[in-house]
Design a protein around this motif. Structure first.
Motif, PDB file in Angstrom:
ATOM      1  N   GLN A   6       0.555  10.446  -4.055  1.00  0.00           N
ATOM      2  CA  GLN A   6       0.456   9.398  -5.066  1.00  0.00           C
ATOM      3  C   GLN A   6      -0.298   9.941  -6.277  1.00  0.00           C
ATOM      4  O   GLN A   6      -1.468  10.306  -6.172  1.00  0.00           O
ATOM      5  CB  GLN A   6      -0.279   8.181  -4.495  1.00  0.00           C
ATOM      6  CG  GLN A   6      -0.477   7.057  -5.496  1.00  0.00           C
ATOM      7  CD  GLN A   6      -1.272   5.913  -4.920  1.00  0.00           C
ATOM      8  OE1 GLN A   6      -1.593   5.898  -3.728  1.00  0.00           O
ATOM      9  NE2 GLN A   6      -1.628   4.942  -5.744  1.00  0.00           N
ATOM     10  N   ASP A   7       0.364   9.968  -7.435  1.00  0.00           N
ATOM     11  CA  ASP A   7      -0.249  10.488  -8.658  1.00  0.00           C
ATOM     12  C   ASP A   7      -0.689   9.398  -9.618  1.00  0.00           C
ATOM     13  O   ASP A   7      -1.330   9.672 -10.634  1.00  0.00           O
ATOM     14  CB  ASP A   7       0.728  11.413  -9.391  1.00  0.00           C
ATOM     15  CG  ASP A   7       1.011  12.700  -8.614  1.00  0.00           C
ATOM     16  OD1 ASP A   7       0.077  13.192  -7.955  1.00  0.00           O
ATOM     17  OD2 ASP A   7       2.149  13.186  -8.650  1.00  0.00           O
ATOM     18  N   ARG A   8      -0.330   8.144  -9.327  1.00  0.00           N
ATOM     19  CA  ARG A   8      -0.729   7.027 -10.190  1.00  0.00           C
ATOM     20  C   ARG A   8      -0.717   5.753  -9.351  1.00  0.00           C
ATOM     21  O   ARG A   8      -0.153   5.720  -8.268  1.00  0.00           O
ATOM     22  CB  ARG A   8       0.221   6.880 -11.380  1.00  0.00           C
ATOM     23  CG  ARG A   8       1.649   6.516 -11.010  1.00  0.00           C
ATOM     24  CD  ARG A   8       2.563   6.572 -12.224  1.00  0.00           C
ATOM     25  NE  ARG A   8       3.887   6.015 -11.943  1.00  0.00           N
ATOM     26  CZ  ARG A   8       4.847   6.642 -11.307  1.00  0.00           C
ATOM     27  NH1 ARG A   8       4.648   7.868 -10.859  1.00  0.00           N
ATOM     28  NH2 ARG A   8       6.028   6.070 -11.115  1.00  0.00           N
ATOM     29  N   TYR A   9      -1.370   4.713  -9.875  1.00  0.00           N
ATOM     30  CA  TYR A   9      -1.406   3.441  -9.165  1.00  0.00           C
ATOM     31  C   TYR A   9      -0.112   2.666  -9.392  1.00  0.00           C
ATOM     32  O   TYR A   9       0.529   2.795 -10.440  1.00  0.00           O
ATOM     33  CB  TYR A   9      -2.594   2.595  -9.635  1.00  0.00           C
ATOM     34  CG  TYR A   9      -3.935   3.164  -9.244  1.00  0.00           C
ATOM     35  CD1 TYR A   9      -4.265   3.354  -7.904  1.00  0.00           C
ATOM     36  CD2 TYR A   9      -4.891   3.510 -10.209  1.00  0.00           C
ATOM     37  CE1 TYR A   9      -5.501   3.866  -7.534  1.00  0.00           C
ATOM     38  CE2 TYR A   9      -6.130   4.021  -9.846  1.00  0.00           C
ATOM     39  CZ  TYR A   9      -6.428   4.196  -8.509  1.00  0.00           C
ATOM     40  OH  TYR A   9      -7.640   4.713  -8.142  1.00  0.00           O
ATOM     41  N   GLY A  10       0.262   1.873  -8.402  1.00  0.00           N
ATOM     42  CA  GLY A  10       1.452   1.052  -8.548  1.00  0.00           C
ATOM     43  C   GLY A  10       2.005   0.623  -7.206  1.00  0.00           C
ATOM     44  O   GLY A  10       1.312   0.645  -6.185  1.00  0.00           O
ATOM     45  N   SER A  11       3.278   0.222  -7.208  1.00  0.00           N
ATOM     46  CA  SER A  11       3.957  -0.218  -5.995  1.00  0.00           C
ATOM     47  C   SER A  11       4.302   0.984  -5.127  1.00  0.00           C
ATOM     48  O   SER A  11       3.981   2.132  -5.465  1.00  0.00           O
ATOM     49  CB  SER A  11       5.231  -0.973  -6.364  1.00  0.00           C
ATOM     50  OG  SER A  11       6.178  -0.073  -6.910  1.00  0.00           O
ATOM     51  N   TYR A  42      -5.655  -0.864   3.982  1.00  0.00           N
ATOM     52  CA  TYR A  42      -6.415   0.140   3.214  1.00  0.00           C
ATOM     53  C   TYR A  42      -5.485   0.977   2.356  1.00  0.00           C
ATOM     54  O   TYR A  42      -5.773   1.255   1.182  1.00  0.00           O
ATOM     55  CB  TYR A  42      -7.173   1.007   4.218  1.00  0.00           C
ATOM     56  CG  TYR A  42      -7.903   2.207   3.654  1.00  0.00           C
ATOM     57  CD1 TYR A  42      -9.218   2.097   3.208  1.00  0.00           C
ATOM     58  CD2 TYR A  42      -7.293   3.462   3.596  1.00  0.00           C
ATOM     59  CE1 TYR A  42      -9.894   3.200   2.704  1.00  0.00           C
ATOM     60  CE2 TYR A  42      -7.957   4.562   3.088  1.00  0.00           C
ATOM     61  CZ  TYR A  42      -9.259   4.427   2.652  1.00  0.00           C
ATOM     62  OH  TYR A  42      -9.920   5.525   2.149  1.00  0.00           O
ATOM     63  N   ASP A  43      -4.337   1.400   2.920  1.00  0.00           N
ATOM     64  CA  ASP A  43      -3.386   2.218   2.173  1.00  0.00           C
ATOM     65  C   ASP A  43      -2.776   1.427   1.027  1.00  0.00           C
ATOM     66  O   ASP A  43      -2.560   1.954  -0.065  1.00  0.00           O
ATOM     67  CB  ASP A  43      -2.266   2.712   3.106  1.00  0.00           C
ATOM     68  CG  ASP A  43      -2.803   3.441   4.311  1.00  0.00           C
ATOM     69  OD1 ASP A  43      -3.541   4.423   4.115  1.00  0.00           O
ATOM     70  OD2 ASP A  43      -2.509   3.036   5.447  1.00  0.00           O
ATOM     71  N   TRP A  44      -2.489   0.161   1.277  1.00  0.00           N
ATOM     72  CA  TRP A  44      -1.922  -0.707   0.248  1.00  0.00           C
ATOM     73  C   TRP A  44      -2.896  -0.871  -0.914  1.00  0.00           C
ATOM     74  O   TRP A  44      -2.515  -0.785  -2.082  1.00  0.00           O
ATOM     75  CB  TRP A  44      -1.588  -2.059   0.877  1.00  0.00           C
ATOM     76  CG  TRP A  44      -0.957  -3.035  -0.060  1.00  0.00           C
ATOM     77  CD1 TRP A  44       0.367  -3.202  -0.314  1.00  0.00           C
ATOM     78  CD2 TRP A  44      -1.636  -3.996  -0.873  1.00  0.00           C
ATOM     79  NE1 TRP A  44       0.560  -4.205  -1.224  1.00  0.00           N
ATOM     80  CE2 TRP A  44      -0.657  -4.708  -1.585  1.00  0.00           C
ATOM     81  CE3 TRP A  44      -2.982  -4.315  -1.063  1.00  0.00           C
ATOM     82  CZ2 TRP A  44      -0.968  -5.730  -2.477  1.00  0.00           C
ATOM     83  CZ3 TRP A  44      -3.304  -5.330  -1.954  1.00  0.00           C
ATOM     84  CH2 TRP A  44      -2.301  -6.029  -2.646  1.00  0.00           C
ATOM     85  N   HIS A  45      -4.167  -1.109  -0.598  1.00  0.00           N
ATOM     86  CA  HIS A  45      -5.165  -1.284  -1.650  1.00  0.00           C
ATOM     87  C   HIS A  45      -5.299  -0.020  -2.495  1.00  0.00           C
ATOM     88  O   HIS A  45      -5.374  -0.082  -3.735  1.00  0.00           O
ATOM     89  CB  HIS A  45      -6.522  -1.646  -1.029  1.00  0.00           C
ATOM     90  CG  HIS A  45      -6.585  -3.037  -0.487  1.00  0.00           C
ATOM     91  ND1 HIS A  45      -6.382  -4.147  -1.260  1.00  0.00           N
ATOM     92  CD2 HIS A  45      -6.825  -3.503   0.770  1.00  0.00           C
ATOM     93  CE1 HIS A  45      -6.499  -5.242  -0.518  1.00  0.00           C
ATOM     94  NE2 HIS A  45      -6.764  -4.869   0.722  1.00  0.00           N
ATOM     95  N   LEU A  46      -5.343   1.144  -1.857  1.00  0.00           N
ATOM     96  CA  LEU A  46      -5.451   2.395  -2.607  1.00  0.00           C
ATOM     97  C   LEU A  46      -4.207   2.650  -3.444  1.00  0.00           C
ATOM     98  O   LEU A  46      -4.294   3.155  -4.568  1.00  0.00           O
ATOM     99  CB  LEU A  46      -5.683   3.567  -1.651  1.00  0.00           C
ATOM    100  CG  LEU A  46      -7.116   3.797  -1.182  1.00  0.00           C
ATOM    101  CD1 LEU A  46      -7.173   4.956  -0.205  1.00  0.00           C
ATOM    102  CD2 LEU A  46      -8.036   4.079  -2.356  1.00  0.00           C
ATOM    103  N   MET A  47      -3.055   2.331  -2.911  1.00  0.00           N
ATOM    104  CA  MET A  47      -1.808   2.547  -3.639  1.00  0.00           C
ATOM    105  C   MET A  47      -1.796   1.735  -4.936  1.00  0.00           C
ATOM    106  O   MET A  47      -1.408   2.234  -5.988  1.00  0.00           O
ATOM    107  CB  MET A  47      -0.623   2.149  -2.749  1.00  0.00           C
ATOM    108  CG  MET A  47       0.741   2.402  -3.353  1.00  0.00           C
ATOM    109  SD  MET A  47       2.043   1.914  -2.190  1.00  0.00           S
ATOM    110  CE  MET A  47       1.927   0.112  -2.307  1.00  0.00           C
ATOM    111  N   HIS A  48      -2.250   0.491  -4.860  1.00  0.00           N
ATOM    112  CA  HIS A  48      -2.266  -0.386  -6.035  1.00  0.00           C
ATOM    113  C   HIS A  48      -3.513  -0.206  -6.904  1.00  0.00           C
ATOM    114  O   HIS A  48      -3.546  -0.697  -8.032  1.00  0.00           O
ATOM    115  CB  HIS A  48      -2.181  -1.846  -5.599  1.00  0.00           C
ATOM    116  CG  HIS A  48      -0.803  -2.288  -5.210  1.00  0.00           C
ATOM    117  ND1 HIS A  48       0.141  -2.677  -6.129  1.00  0.00           N
ATOM    118  CD2 HIS A  48      -0.203  -2.393  -4.007  1.00  0.00           C
ATOM    119  CE1 HIS A  48       1.270  -3.015  -5.512  1.00  0.00           C
ATOM    120  NE2 HIS A  48       1.080  -2.850  -4.210  1.00  0.00           N
ATOM    121  N   GLY A  49      -4.545   0.450  -6.373  1.00  0.00           N
ATOM    122  CA  GLY A  49      -5.813   0.486  -7.099  1.00  0.00           C
ATOM    123  C   GLY A  49      -6.394  -0.906  -7.205  1.00  0.00           C
ATOM    124  O   GLY A  49      -6.935  -1.297  -8.238  1.00  0.00           O
TER     125      GLY A  49
END
Length: 325
Positions: A6-11, A42-49
């Motif tokens: 993951q290089d940026r926040y988002g879906s 936890y993974d979802w929160h990090l993915m979305h920031g």
């Protein structure tokens, strides 16, 4: 090696399955060849920031840890110079950022021998969720035999372990879940099940010695209403809530901290879960004795980890989703 980056926040669309360098263990780390990893909120929160305020720790513009995944089970490939408790070939499970990959490096203190009676897929479902439930009930609430415990969010990853642990500690357990999950949580040992689509437990007459909230879908006052005068309300911010919020579950935590000094005999508490080898050993013993059993709803190959997280987010998955490597 292959990994989910993951290089940026988002879906889930921001996740890429590509080649990266294999990690090298530090002196206090273990290099594990991953056989399975599980998906957490936890993974979802990090993915979305999400929540935005949490980016002070996660990374302002992009995640500091680019490889997603936290729970894993696999085989030790190599150990750091300071590690004495593991050797190549050991079957282990534990926690470390970067578990959605063919290899992951983890602190030796966050790794333990895999439960002998479980597959790698089952073992990978335990560490983060099982540890959160263990700390919340054993250490924070200090559940005692004969107490009444309500688990709000009983069909989720943490909730399915919490129901089983509360029963193992001798409590009478009420589980709150949706209609489609009533049979599941009852099969885990819940004495009473409340279908939140039919009944709002915060408006009922029953009071509980311990209320473990894993969802955050009620106000602090509503939660406190169903706790006995000398009981405990335990909050956890791990649920998948609607995205885009600034403070997310931290808002409920902040209210707790403001109210707690004036709550008299009621204990208003929150979970701060840090993995340890001792906790992994406790979870392994509980699993091997049959007191807890991970519930895995679906498995996905590593290349489809983005779909696994999307399913968790959109379909409100029950129990655990596992990624196989």
């Amino acid at each position: 090696m292959k990994a989910v980056i993951q290089d940026r926040y988002g879906s889930a669309d921001v996740l890429e399955f590509r080649d990266v360098d294999r990690p090298v263990p530090a002196a206090d780390e273990v290099l594990v060849r991953v056989h399975a990893a599980s998906v957490n909120a936890y993974d979802w929160h990090l993915m979305h920031g999400d929540p935005v305020i949490g980016r002070a720790m996660m990374g302002f513009r992009r995640p500091k840890a680019p490889v997603r995944g936290r729970d894993f089970a696999g085989v030790v490939e190599a150990v750091g110079a300071g590690v004495t408790g593991f050797k190549p070939g050991d079957e282990v499970f534990g926690e470390a950022d970067g578990a959605f990959a063919e290899y992951v490096c983890a602190r030796d203190g966050a790794v333990g021998p895999k439960p002998a009676n479980l597959t790698f897929e089952q073992a990978a479902a335990i560490p983060l969720a099982g540890n959160t439930a263990l700390i919340g009930l054993r250490d924070v609430a200090r559940v005692q035999p004969g107490q009444t415990v309500l688990v709000n969010g009983a069909s989720g990853g943490v909730g399915t372990f919490a129901v089983q642990l509360a029963k193992a500690y001798g409590a009478e357990v009420t589980a709150v879940c949706s209609t489609r999950n009533v049979d599941l949580v009852r099969s885990l040992g819940a004495d009473r099940v409340i279908d939140y689509e039919q009944e709002d437990f915060t408006r009922g007459e029953r009071r509980y010695d311990v209320v473990l909230d894993l969802v955050g879908n009620h106000s602090l006052a509503e939660f406190r209403r169903v706790v006995t005068p000398a009981g405990a309300l335990v909050l956890s911010g791990g649920g998948v809530y609607e995205g885009g919020s600034f403070v997310g579950p931290m808002g409920l935590f902040l209210k707790r901290r403001l109210v707690a000094p004036f709550s008299r005999h009621q204990r208003l508490l929150e979970i701060s879960a840090r993995q340890s080898r001792a906790n992994l050993a406790a979870l392994r013993e509980l699993a091997e004795s049959g007191k807890i059993a991970p519930v895995v709803e679906r498995t996905y190959p590593l290349s489809e980890a983005a779909e696994a997280i999307r399913y968790l987010e959109v379909e409100h998955a029950r129990a655990k989703i596992v990624v196989t490597v």
